[in-house]
Write an enzyme that holds these catalytic residues in place. Sequence first.
Site, PDB file in Angstrom:
ATOM      1  N   SER A 177      30.442  14.872   2.279  1.00 18.71           N
ATOM      2  CA  SER A 177      31.926  14.735   1.103  1.00 18.71           C
ATOM      3  C   SER A 177      32.930  14.542   0.940  1.00 18.71           C
ATOM      4  CB  SER A 177      31.430  16.777   0.988  1.00 18.71           C
ATOM      5  OG  SER A 177      31.718  17.208  -0.248  1.00 18.71           O
ATOM      6  N   ASP A 186      21.972  18.672  -5.411  1.00 21.51           N
ATOM      7  CA  ASP A 186      23.506  19.472  -5.095  1.00 21.51           C
ATOM      8  C   ASP A 186      24.223  19.668  -6.258  1.00 21.51           C
ATOM      9  OD1 ASP A 186      26.078  18.791  -4.926  1.00 21.51           O
ATOM     10  OD2 ASP A 186      26.103  17.456  -2.634  1.00 21.51           O
ATOM     11  N   HIS A 204      24.143  20.703  -0.594  1.00 24.81           N
ATOM     12  CA  HIS A 204      25.686  20.284  -0.952  1.00 24.81           C
ATOM     13  C   HIS A 204      25.584  20.744   1.078  1.00 24.81           C
ATOM     14  CE1 HIS A 204      28.697  17.516  -1.493  1.00 24.81           C
ATOM     15  NE2 HIS A 204      29.765  18.596  -0.847  1.00 24.81           N
TER      16      HIS A 204
END
Lengths: 276, 276
Positions: A145, A221, A254
């Site tokens: 991320s 996600d 995620h």
Amino acid sequence: MERIERHSSHEGWQEVWQHQSASLGCLMKLAVYLPPQAAQERLPVVYWLSGLTCTEQNFITKAGAQRYAAEHGLILVAPDTSPRGEGVADDAAYDLGQGAGFYLNATQAPWAAHYRMYDYIVEELPALIEANFPATAQRSICGHSMGGHGALMIALRNPGRYRSVSAFSPIVAPASVPWGQKAFAAYLGEDHEAWLAYDSTALIAHATEHLPTLIDQGEGDEFLQPQLQPQRLVEAAQAVAYPMQLRMHPGYDHSYYFIASFIGEHLAYHAQALGR
Amino acid sequence: MERIERHSSHEGWQEVWQHQSASLGCLMKLAVYLPPQAAQERLPVVYWLSGLTCTEQNFITKAGAQRYAAEHGLILVAPDTSPRGEGVADDAAYDLGQGAGFYLNATQAPWAAHYRMYDYIVEELPALIEANFPATAQRSICGHSMGGHGALMIALRNPGRYRSVSAFSPIVAPASVPWGQKAFAAYLGEDHEAWLAYDSTALIAHATEHLPTLIDQGEGDEFLQPQLQPQRLVEAAQAVAYPMQLRMHPGYDHSYYFIASFIGEHLAYHAQALGR
């Protein structure tokens, strides 16, 4: 450097250290996994950069990476995600301030005093690792991320410094998505040229080195469309014939469950680039 | 039952569910890992019992067990460690009350109203799993510390119910060590005969079934001498020719780094007993 944790893990050692950082002007913690081979020889290092809200702890407790590092003989280094402490500027939001350093050197008040994560990751941290642990100067870098942004951006800006780069669910175009725009406006001000120096999709157009690059992205996600959009980087890479592997995974989200599912493949990818 | 979390993990699903427990009289959470094979066939179940302070989260986020469950085709079920909620008795100490159910049926006030983890684990939970998931009635059981006590004690008291049992760093003689003595005095009162019904070292003398039993213990575990002392169980087992494998591991401590290092071997052990 002071060691503050040490745990046996897969016949090696998971350690946590703290040190006074010159780049950041504060006490920083970092996690170091030493595989069993480190008792006998100097080993290459894979750097892991974590995402928003994380510390040095998330990766070492949740990713299950130690097993694979022990198999390949890789040292793993996982730093914190921002400067820390009472004297360090902060914000109540999870996506600005402590836990949200974005791996850049801030130029704006009140952030410029401590927020120099770019210098820390590129220069200070590897120098510290290579001086204090049985590490070679062979390095690869990866992250998740915000940390996937950090890994890709730092690799693109520092040709010759890493052998390979990989990312889970990275922010590839921070200058064009809400997380990056908020952070860059605060840390770098309104000069959008300054933003592009930390934007992988902009940087790749000028890349002088084609580094082995692997990106994994979950299709389930929640941040995929609003914040991540990895196809932006793939298209920019194609425009300059930069080879890049993007793997889309149906169902994955995620979370660290996604990272844990594929970290073994990432470490095998880096091990190959590092000659292990 | 209501599903409150669902994450793709190693091509299967890590889920968390909640339900109103009849045994415990409160809302309970439990974690269920469904490996990819569960989409095609009914699979055996390995129950994991966690230690003091844990919830259903610790094992699923830190042990890295999903990879091995996916390899073997095993469902993993990790319940919480006690009844929960505002209406449930509690204590400020970490080793009594919520998070410290000790896998027994309490007989003393104020605990007797809800603290019936023995009934929950032995009867209610497997019935729930076998009715609502693609699970067979083939079961194995394992756990850590207080949960290692739970796994060994429940397996010894329920011949025929499990195919194999294993434990990391278990409390094997709770009636003889401080953690167990404090909890048993509170939950069961001063009748020491009642304590021995939950003490594996006492129970093994009367075992009618020799179940495959594996115990891993770190030699660097700070609780080894004051609370765990696995040799007590090994000696009691030898006295009745009960086969038991105790592996002592130099350096390893009481943490999830120890569990993550050997959970693959435990799941392979259970897979063999379960015919996978």
